[in-house]
Design an enzyme around this catalytic site. Structure first.
Site, mmCIF file in Angstrom:
data_model
loop_
_atom_site.group_PDB
_atom_site.id
_atom_site.type_symbol
_atom_site.label_atom_id
_atom_site.label_comp_id
_atom_site.label_asym_id
_atom_site.label_seq_id
_atom_site.Cartn_x
_atom_site.Cartn_y
_atom_site.Cartn_z
ATOM 1 N N CYS A 149 56.552 33.129 -31.952
ATOM 2 C CA CYS A 149 55.369 33.821 -32.238
ATOM 3 C C CYS A 149 54.810 33.509 -33.628
ATOM 4 O O CYS A 149 53.783 33.319 -33.679
ATOM 5 C CB CYS A 149 55.922 35.179 -32.085
ATOM 6 N N HIS B 134 57.242 41.098 -35.060
ATOM 7 C CA HIS B 134 56.530 40.141 -33.990
ATOM 8 C C HIS B 134 55.092 39.701 -35.026
ATOM 9 O O HIS B 134 54.824 40.354 -35.962
ATOM 10 C CB HIS B 134 55.865 40.875 -32.898
ATOM 11 N N ASN C 299 47.995 38.912 -28.359
ATOM 12 C CA ASN C 299 49.137 38.696 -28.285
ATOM 13 C C ASN C 299 49.364 37.240 -27.810
ATOM 14 O O ASN C 299 48.534 36.561 -27.140
ATOM 15 C CB ASN C 299 50.034 39.573 -27.483
#
Ligand SMILES: *[C@@H]1O[C@H](CO)[C@@H](O)[C@H](O)[C@H]1NC(C)=O
Ligand SMILES: *[C@@H]1O[C@H](CO)[C@@H](O)[C@H](O)[C@H]1NC(C)=O
Ligand SMILES: *[C@@H]1O[C@H](CO)[C@@H](O)[C@H](O)[C@H]1NC(C)=O
Ligand SMILES: *[C@@H]1O[C@H](CO)[C@@H](O)[C@H](O)[C@H]1NC(C)=O
Ligand SMILES: *[C@@H]1O[C@H](CO)[C@@H](O)[C@H](O)[C@H]1NC(C)=O
Ligand SMILES: *[C@@H]1O[C@H](CO)[C@@H](O)[C@H](O)[C@H]1NC(C)=O
Ligand SMILES: *[C@@H]1O[C@H](CO)[C@@H](O)[C@H](O)[C@H]1NC(C)=O
Length: 418
Positions: free
Chosen positions: A119, A364, A384
Site C-alpha cells: 500500500c 495503512h 483505498n
C-alpha cells in the site's frame, strides 16, 4: 423508551461508551457477523458490510497493512501555504479531485495491491500519477509503476512486507520511477506483477481469492526476453567499490546503511544438509517464479526504461491542518496519507467512517482526493487499494474534524518534474 432500546442494544452487543463515542468491545471476533451487526446497530455515520470472507485467515488481512515506518526517517520538508494564498482562493464546502480535474483519469483509478503489503508504494504512485497529469494541465497521462517502486526501492522497507512512505517519495526524487499499469495491462514499462485478487474471499468477486502474502519481488539485472534495447546500454555503474573490515559492528552497519554484501566462506560437509526445521515458505514445487526487479520495460513497450522515468521537482509534507490540506488538494491535487487502522475499518461499506473500536490493527496508506459534508458530518474522500469490491466501490469517506485515525499526521506529496 428509545433510550431503553439503545441501552438494550448496548447490553446485547456488549459495547461500551468512551469519549462520547460508543465503542465495540475488543473481544468481538473481527470477521464475525456479530462485528458487522454491531457496527450497524450503533446507527453511526457509516455502514459495515462483508468485505472479507468469514474464513479469511486473519494474517492475510493484516498483511495488507504495509506501512513500516523506519525509525530513522527524516520527515520531508514541510510545505506551508500562507494565509494570503488561502484567502485569495476560498476553500469550497465540497471538493472532489476527480471532478475538479476530470481529464486526469488516474485520479479515479482504484488499484489493487494484490496479496502484497505494498500500500505504501501503491498509494504513493497513485498520487504521483495524479499530480503529473494535474501539473501538466492534463497533457501528461501516465500510471506511475508501483511495481518498480515496490521491488526496487531498497531504502523504502521490505517490499510486500511493508515500506515507508517518506522513503518512497525520496526515491521518486532521487532515482525516478518508470511507468506501469495494472497487472496484465501491458501498459507502460513495468506493469504490476502480482495479480489482482478477491480480498473478499470468494464472496462475490470476479477475481480469484487472494490467499497468502506473495513473496517480495526480488531485484535482478536480467533484461526481459524480447526487449529491444541491449543489456549493456542499460548498465549502471558504482561510483566506488570497497571491502569491509573484519568487524561485526562494521559489517552490520554496512548492511544497514548500504545493503547486503558479498562474502566467501569455508564449506564443511554438513553444510549441504542445511534445512530449516519448520520453514514458513511453501515447498519449492508450489513456489511461483519471483517477479524480478528489472531495469527493462515490458516487451512491446517502445520507450527505454531510463527515458520513461518520472521525477519530482520537489517533495514535501503537509501540516496537520484541515485548511492547509484542503488548499493543497485544490491547488496541487491528491495527497498520500497514513491511516491507523482499527478492526472495524475492514467492514466499511458506505457513509463517513469513524473508528468504533480501540482494536488497533496496523498502519495503512491511502490517497486523499477531496472532502465534503454528509448528513452534517464533515469528511475526507479517500481511495483505498483493495480494488473496487471493497468499501464504497473502492472508496471511503472518513471523518474530517477529529484527525480520525491519525489521518493528518503523515501527509506527503510532491510536485512533478515535467
Ligand atoms: C453478494 O451478492 C448477493 C446477491 O447479489 C448480495 O445479496 C450480497 O449482499 C453480496 N455480498 C457481498 C459481500 O457483497
Ligand atoms: C490552519 O491553517 C490556516 C491557514 O494557514 C490558519 O488560518 C489556521 O489558524 C490553522 N488552523 C490551526 C488549527 O492551526
Ligand atoms: C492507467 O490504468 C488504467 C487502468 O488499467 C487504464 O484504464 C488507463 O488507460 C491507464 N492509463 C495510461 C495512461 O496508461
Ligand atoms: C568494530 O568497529 C566498531 C566501530 O568502528 C568499534 O567501536 C569496535 O571497537 C570494533 N570492534 C572490534 C572488535 O574491533
Ligand atoms: C514442526 O512442524 C510439526 C508439524 O507441523 C510440528 O509438530 C512441530 O512441533 C514443529 N516443530 C517446531 C520446532 O516448530
Ligand atoms: C511507439 O509507440 C507509440 C504508441 O504505440 C507509437 O505512436 C510510436 O510510433 C512508437 N514509436 C516507435 C519508435 O516505434
Ligand atoms: C479511535 O482512534 C483514536 C486515534 O485516532 C484513538 O485514540 C481511539 O481510542 C480510537 N477509538 C475510539 C472509539 O475513538
Amino acid at each position: 423508551m428509545s433510550l431503553f432500546v439503545q441501552l438494550m442494544s448496548l447490553l446485547v452487543f456488549g459495547s461500551i461508551l468512551a469519549n462520547g463515542r460508543v465503542m465495540i468491545s475488543k473481544h468481538v471476533n473481527i470477521l464475525s457477523d456479530e462485528m458487522i451487526d454491531e457496527i450497524n446497530q450503533l446507527d453511526t455515520t457509516w455502514k459495515a458490510g462483508r468485505n472479507f470472507d468469514i474464513d479469511t485467515p486473519i494474517e492475510d488481512l493484516f498483511s495488507l497493512l504495509g506501512v513500516k515506518r523506519s525509525s530513522n526517517q527524516v520527515r520531508l520538508p514541510l510545505k506551508i501555504h500562507n494565509i494570503d494564498e488561502v484567502e485569495a482562493e476560498p476553500i469550497p464546502i465540497e471538493f472532489d479531485a476527480r471532478k475538479h480535474w476530470p481529464n486526469c483519469l488516474s485520479i479515479s483509478l482504484i488499484r489493487d495491491q494484490g496479496s502484497c503489503g505494498s500500500c505504501w508504494a501503491v498509494a504513493a504512485t497513485e498520487v504521483m500519477s495524479d499530480r503529473i497529469c494535474i501539473h501538466s494541465n492534463g497533457i501528461k497521462q501516465v500510471n506511475i509503476s508501483a511495481q518498480h517502486l515496490v521491488s526496487c526501492c531498497t531504502t523504502c522497507g521490505v517490499g510486500c512486507s511493508g515500506g515507508d512512505l517518506i522513503a518512497a517519495w525520496k526515491y521518486y526524487k532521487t532515482n525516478g520511477i518508470v511507468s506501469g499499469g495494472q497487472y496484465n495491462s501491458h501498459q507502460g514499462c513495468q506493469p504490476y506483477l502480482l495479480p489482482e485478487c478477491s480480498h473478499t474471499g470468494t464472496v462475490n468477486g470476479t477475481r480469484p481469492p487472494c490467499g497468502k502474502l506473495e513473496p517480495t519481488p526480488a531485484c535482478s539485472n536480467k533484461c526481459e526476453t524480447g526487449y529491444s534495447v541491449l543489456f549493456n546500454d542499460d548498465k549502471h555503474y558504482a561510483s566506488h567499490v570497497y571491502s569491509i573490515e573484519k568487524n561485526v559492528t562494521s559489517l552490520q552497519y554496512e548492511i544497514m546503511k548500504n545493503g547486503p554484501v558479498e562474502a566467501d566462506f569455508t564449506v564443511y560437509s554438513d553444510f549441504f544438509h542445511y534445512k530449516s526445521v519448520n520453514g514458513t515458505r511453501p515447498p519449492c514445487g508450489d513456489a511461483k517464479p519471483t517477479p524480478p526487479c528489472s531495469n527493462k520495460c515490458e516487451t512491446g513497450y517502445n520507450v527505454s526504461f531510463y527515458d520513461d522515468k518520472h521525477y519530482a521537482s520537489h517533495i514535501y509534507s503537509i501540516e496537520n491542518n484541515v485548511t492547509s490540506l484542503q488548499y493543497e488538494i485544490m491547488k496541487n491535487g491528491p495527497v498520500e496519507a497514513e491511516l491507523t487502522v482499527y478492526s472495524d475499518f475492514f467492514h466499511y461499506k458506505s457513509g463517513v467512517y469513524q473508528n468504533l473500536t480501540n482494536d488497533l490493527k496496523g498502519y495503512h496508506a491511502v490517497k486523499i482526493l477531496g472532502w465534503g459534508i454528509e448528513n452534517g458530518t464533515p469528511y475526507w474522500l479517500c481511495a483505498n487499494s483493495w480494488n473496487d469490491e471493497w468499501g464504497d466501490h473502492g472508496y471511503f469517506k472518513i471523518r474530517r474534524d477529529t484527525n480520525e485515525c491519525d489521518i493528518m499526521d503523515n501527509l506527503n506529496a510532491g510536485i512533478p518534474l515535467l
